[in-house]
Design a protein around this motif. Structure first.
Motif, short mmCIF file in Angstrom:
data_model
loop_
_atom_site.label_atom_id
_atom_site.label_comp_id
_atom_site.label_asym_id
_atom_site.label_seq_id
_atom_site.Cartn_x
_atom_site.Cartn_y
_atom_site.Cartn_z
N ILE A 5 0.83 -1.20 0.00
CA ILE A 5 0.00 0.00 0.00
C ILE A 5 0.87 1.25 0.00
O ILE A 5 2.00 1.25 0.49
N GLU A 6 0.32 2.31 -0.56
CA GLU A 6 0.85 3.65 -0.40
C GLU A 6 -0.30 4.53 0.07
O GLU A 6 -1.38 4.53 -0.54
N SER A 7 -0.07 5.25 1.16
CA SER A 7 -1.05 6.20 1.67
C SER A 7 -0.49 7.59 1.47
O SER A 7 0.51 7.96 2.09
N ILE A 8 -1.11 8.37 0.58
CA ILE A 8 -0.54 9.62 0.11
C ILE A 8 -1.44 10.78 0.51
O ILE A 8 -2.66 10.73 0.36
N LYS A 9 -0.82 11.84 1.00
CA LYS A 9 -1.58 13.02 1.41
C LYS A 9 -2.03 13.82 0.19
O LYS A 9 -1.23 14.14 -0.69
N VAL A 10 -3.32 14.14 0.18
CA VAL A 10 -3.90 15.04 -0.82
C VAL A 10 -4.68 16.11 -0.08
O VAL A 10 -5.57 15.78 0.72
N GLU A 11 -4.32 17.36 -0.28
CA GLU A 11 -5.03 18.46 0.39
C GLU A 11 -5.38 19.53 -0.63
O GLU A 11 -4.49 20.04 -1.32
N ASP A 12 -6.66 19.86 -0.70
CA ASP A 12 -7.15 20.85 -1.66
C ASP A 12 -6.65 20.53 -3.07
O ASP A 12 -6.14 21.40 -3.79
N ARG A 13 -6.77 19.25 -3.42
CA ARG A 13 -6.44 18.70 -4.75
C ARG A 13 -4.94 18.64 -5.05
O ARG A 13 -4.54 18.25 -6.14
N LYS A 14 -4.10 19.01 -4.07
CA LYS A 14 -2.65 18.95 -4.25
C LYS A 14 -2.12 17.66 -3.62
O LYS A 14 -2.51 17.31 -2.50
#
Length: 208
Positions: A5-14
């Motif tokens: 798995i990869e858990s990736i941060k996405v904030e305000d579409r970034k």
């Protein structure tokens, strides 16, 4: 076949730290002798995610190149307390989806979160790397289980340093916090060492 798995941060579409996530995926395929067909940037682009706010972009993949995705709304949660749990044989050098052994350790614990001790050395919590405060500086154990992307990023940018941290040297630190792809250094979620229920007696006696 193992799943990763990869858990990736996405904030305000970034999307954040994509290069480090892709590097880890590449290294996983390479270690097991496979070519990597998983392009995280392309997968994210094809999702056409348009929502504002904080999300965990989870990619689960196998060495056959097949993958599935989830975009999960995310909120950082505070832990009530922690417990040191010894496990000298556990290996989590790759980000496996199978976390049965971690869940077993958590179930045996009496605390809200665990800190895994391996061969007398502090490693990680159940889902994060850890940094410990000494004076004004933050240190992360050399004896990690998984070299997380946030850990790598903070070391590269010289915001934290590595140190050998054992049960005997915990007394040298005053506070700690959890870091992972979703959680950067955060002044609002710093825990005093006394939040660890079963601190070695010498460390516990010097708390203030």
């Amino acid at each position: 076949m193992s799943q990763f798995i990869e858990s990736i941060k996405v904030e305000d579409r970034k999307i954040f730290m994509l290069d480090l996530h892709q590097k880890r995926v590449n290294e996983t395929f390479s270690h097991f002798g496979h070519e990597n067909p998983v392009d995280l940037a392309l997968i994210f682009k094809n999702l056409d995610h348009q929502e504002e706010g904080l999300y965990k972009f989870k990619v689960t993949y196998g060495l056959d190149g097949k993958f599935r995705t989830q975009m999960i709304p995310y909120a950082i949660s505070e832990k009530a307390d922690f417990e040191l749990v010894e496990n000298n044989s556990y290996d989590y050098s790759f980000k496996f989806e199978d976390r049965k052994e971690i869940e077993r350790m958590k179930q045996l614990s009496r605390a809200g979160e665990i800190i895994i001790v391996k061969n007398n050395h502090i490693t990680d919590s159940s889902y994060s790397n850890i940094v410990f405060k000494k004076g004004k500086d933050w240190f992360t154990p050399k004896s990690y289980l998984l070299n997380g992307v946030q850990r790598q990023h903070l070391l590269q940018t010289k915001k934290i340093k590595e140190a050998e941290i054992t049960l005997q040297t915990l007394q040298d630190y005053s506070h700690f916090q959890l870091i992972n792809a979703m959680n950067n250094l955060d002044d609002l979620l710093i825990y005093p060492l006394s939040k660890i229920r079963n601190l070695p007696k010498k460390a516990a006696s010097e708390e203030f």
